[in-house]
Design a protein around this motif. Structure first.
Motif, PDB file in Angstrom:
ATOM      1  N   VAL A  18       0.738  -1.322   0.093  1.00 14.66           N
ATOM      2  CA  VAL A  18       0.410  -0.216  -0.143  1.00 14.66           C
ATOM      3  C   VAL A  18       1.147   0.795   0.039  1.00 14.66           C
ATOM      4  O   VAL A  18       0.753   1.859   0.767  1.00 14.66           O
ATOM      5  CB  VAL A  18      -0.860  -0.179   1.327  1.00 14.66           C
ATOM      6  N   ARG A  19       2.417   0.786  -1.174  1.00 13.12           N
ATOM      7  CA  ARG A  19       3.386   2.257  -0.845  1.00 13.12           C
ATOM      8  C   ARG A  19       2.634   3.271  -1.218  1.00 13.12           C
ATOM      9  O   ARG A  19       2.667   4.286  -1.009  1.00 13.12           O
ATOM     10  CB  ARG A  19       4.034   1.948  -1.839  1.00 13.12           C
ATOM     11  N   ASN A  20       1.842   3.382  -2.222  1.00 20.18           N
ATOM     12  CA  ASN A  20       0.324   5.016  -2.788  1.00 20.18           C
ATOM     13  C   ASN A  20      -0.445   5.348  -1.860  1.00 20.18           C
ATOM     14  O   ASN A  20      -0.874   6.538  -2.742  1.00 20.18           O
ATOM     15  CB  ASN A  20      -0.594   4.369  -4.065  1.00 20.18           C
ATOM     16  N   TYR A  21      -0.389   4.839  -1.073  1.00 22.84           N
ATOM     17  CA  TYR A  21      -1.466   5.348   0.241  1.00 22.84           C
ATOM     18  C   TYR A  21      -0.537   6.456   2.087  1.00 22.84           C
ATOM     19  O   TYR A  21       0.567   5.918   1.486  1.00 22.84           O
ATOM     20  CB  TYR A  21      -2.078   3.943   1.385  1.00 22.84           C
ATOM     21  N   ARG A  22      -1.570   7.102   2.563  1.00 21.93           N
ATOM     22  CA  ARG A  22      -0.871   7.385   3.721  1.00 21.93           C
ATOM     23  C   ARG A  22      -1.065   6.693   4.498  1.00 21.93           C
ATOM     24  O   ARG A  22      -1.869   6.650   5.089  1.00 21.93           O
ATOM     25  CB  ARG A  22      -1.452   8.487   3.023  1.00 21.93           C
ATOM     26  N   ASN A  23      -0.106   6.472   5.969  1.00 19.73           N
ATOM     27  CA  ASN A  23      -0.334   5.723   6.911  1.00 19.73           C
ATOM     28  C   ASN A  23      -0.498   7.279   7.651  1.00 19.73           C
ATOM     29  O   ASN A  23       0.436   8.331   7.970  1.00 19.73           O
ATOM     30  CB  ASN A  23       0.881   5.301   6.928  1.00 19.73           C
ATOM     31  N   ILE A  24      -1.839   7.498   8.184  1.00 24.85           N
ATOM     32  CA  ILE A  24      -2.653   8.186   8.864  1.00 24.85           C
ATOM     33  C   ILE A  24      -2.005   8.007  10.544  1.00 24.85           C
ATOM     34  O   ILE A  24      -2.313   6.660  11.545  1.00 24.85           O
ATOM     35  CB  ILE A  24      -3.448   8.409   8.781  1.00 24.85           C
ATOM     36  N   PRO A  25      -1.200   8.493  11.409  1.00 24.68           N
ATOM     37  CA  PRO A  25      -1.619   8.221  12.774  1.00 24.68           C
ATOM     38  C   PRO A  25      -2.459   8.235  13.421  1.00 24.68           C
ATOM     39  O   PRO A  25      -3.440   8.777  13.932  1.00 24.68           O
ATOM     40  CB  PRO A  25      -1.071  10.122  13.747  1.00 24.68           C
ATOM     41  N   VAL A  26      -2.304   6.881  14.524  1.00 27.42           N
ATOM     42  CA  VAL A  26      -4.311   6.497  14.806  1.00 27.42           C
ATOM     43  C   VAL A  26      -3.675   5.988  16.135  1.00 27.42           C
ATOM     44  O   VAL A  26      -2.653   5.442  16.012  1.00 27.42           O
ATOM     45  CB  VAL A  26      -4.819   5.346  13.493  1.00 27.42           C
ATOM     46  N   GLU A  27      -4.664   5.990  16.893  1.00 25.91           N
ATOM     47  CA  GLU A  27      -5.064   5.543  17.983  1.00 25.91           C
ATOM     48  C   GLU A  27      -5.982   4.110  18.384  1.00 25.91           C
ATOM     49  O   GLU A  27      -7.125   4.615  17.814  1.00 25.91           O
ATOM     50  CB  GLU A  27      -4.778   6.571  19.197  1.00 25.91           C
ATOM     51  N   PHE A  28      -5.280   3.120  18.639  1.00 28.16           N
ATOM     52  CA  PHE A  28      -6.882   1.864  18.669  1.00 28.16           C
ATOM     53  C   PHE A  28      -7.094   1.620  20.218  1.00 28.16           C
ATOM     54  O   PHE A  28      -6.287   1.553  21.371  1.00 28.16           O
ATOM     55  CB  PHE A  28      -5.559   0.537  18.155  1.00 28.16           C
TER      56      PHE A  28
END
Length: 413
Positions: A175-185
């Protein structure tokens, strides 16, 4: 009216505990993934499952729900399921306490190649949803994080496909064309911390549950942060219905919200004004300020890696669409045995519908020359979002009398 969103986020008072060693997942070994089609109806993701190898059912795909829930207790009663115990949950209005049973040993099949066995789910003591009325289709339950957390989930809104992938077969490089969004689980549910300007001259950070069980763009709890000031143009109304009752508040627009470097403007926003003294302990809500629903999420291709706790987004062709809102001032629900009767539930004061003397309880029979039962609820709601100035001709039934009405749509927010 599009105000009639549904929120299927439940808050557990008593945790549902299952024995993970007894749960069995069957998924193809080669690719390690299964592609499941879904229906996208009134901004809900609806997946088909086979329940206990017998009943074909429809469930809401809900990243905002902690547990999988069956709303029709008569189904598990027919299967003579031995319920473990009764527990309490809070409904989406955050004040109503509801009852449910823990049902162990349930089998769920998705398509031909994905099966989950010996799953414990919740079964509602009563059907609190009234989903059929507000969305115009029949739904039997919610698919929650207790199942989704085992996979990497790919959601493609435009193709209406979900991929369930074995986490061991997933690589972020795919998924290199995606943005890794900072997230909390928290409790296997993803939360974004994002900058938002509700007013153009004011900015603050908001914590939002990523909730595919909500048919809205954005919902904010007005009590959650003193910096969350309401926008200048608002409608006071019932903003929705979920498990446990109606949700009262306001509707307006948030000037700007940013996800990474991606900016969304003039976002239709529901403001939930639950009095603080009635809100449950904030730890159950993970101190969130609100919810981000499908009207925003559908603008992206989404990958949720539950095991590594990552979320990836890529804008799709829906990204630049404007956020539409009802221009009539009517809330409408579907009723009747075949959900083919459309009844006015609420009227916004000083709206076109109010000025045309359309009233709560009126049944819409014909809309611009087309019988309402041929349009369906989703088509009617979309029609009432058309451009300002559009003439709407209605034939309504009020008691035994049929009356013709006419109004022109205009912006309400």
């Amino acid at each position: 009216m599009r105000l009639k969103l549904l929120l299927f986020t439940c808050v557990l008072l008593c945790a549902l505990r299952t024995n993970a060693q007894q749960e069995l997942i069957s998924i193809p070994r080669g690719s390690g993934k299964v592609e499941i089609p879904f229906e996208y109806v009134n901004n809900f993701i609806v997946v088909r499952i086979v329940f206990n190898k017998i009943f074909p059912l429809k469930f809401i795909f809900d990243t905002g729900a902690e547990n999988t829930i069956l709303t029709r207790k008569e189904i598990t009663d027919l299967l003579m399921v031995d319920y473990q115990r009764e527990i309490s949950i809070f409904g989406s209005d955050l004040t109503t306490e509801l009852k449910a049973y823990v049902a162990p040993g349930i089998s769920l099949e998705f398509g031909e190649h994905l099966q989950i066995s010996s799953q414990a789910i919740l079964v509602m003591k009563e059907d609190y949803f009234r989903f059929e009325e507000y969305a115009g289709i029949e739904v039997h339950g919610i698919l929650g994080a207790d199942i989704l957390r085992r996979f990497v989930i790919h959601i493609d809104y435009r193709r209406q496909k979900i991929i369930f992938q074995d986490p061991s077969k997933f690589s972020p490089a795919s998924v290199r064309n995606y943005r890794n969004i900072p997230v909390e689980f928290s409790r296997h549910k993803p939360y974004f911390n994002l900058p938002a300007s509700i007013r153009a001259d004011q900015s603050s950070e908001v914590k939002l549950l990523m909730d595919t069980g909500a048919s809205l763009a954005l919902l904010l709890y007005t009590h959650s942060d003193s910096l969350l000031q309401l926008p200048p143009e608002l409608i006071r109304t019932t903003i929705g219905h979920g498990i446990g009752g109606t949700i009262d508040g306001y509707v307006g627009r948030t000037a700007k919200i940013k996800i990474d470097e991606m900016e969304l403007n003039n976002v239709v926003t529901n403001f939930h004004d639950v009095a603080e003294q009635y809100v449950i302990d904030s730890t159950f809500l993970n101190n969130r300020n609100g919810i981000m629903g499908n009207v925003i999420l559908q603008r992206f291709n989404i990958v949720i890696d539950y095991v590594r706790e990552d979320v990836y987004l890529k804008p799709n062709k829906n990204f630049s669409q404007t956020f539409k809102f009802d221009r009539s001032g009517m809330s409408i629900i579907a009723t009747g045995d075949n959900l083919n009767k459309f009844v006015v539930l609420n009227i916004v004061k000083d709206s076109p519908a109010f000025e045309a003397d359309i009233r709560k309880g009126d049944e819409i029979k014909v809309l611009n020359g087309v019988p309402a039962n041929l349009r369906g609820l989703e088509n009617i709601l979309r029609f009432l979002q058309k451009k300002p100035g559009k003439k709407v001709r209605l034939l309504i039934k009020r008691g035994e009398e049929k009356i013709r009405k006419e109004l022109r749509l205009r912006d309400l927010i």
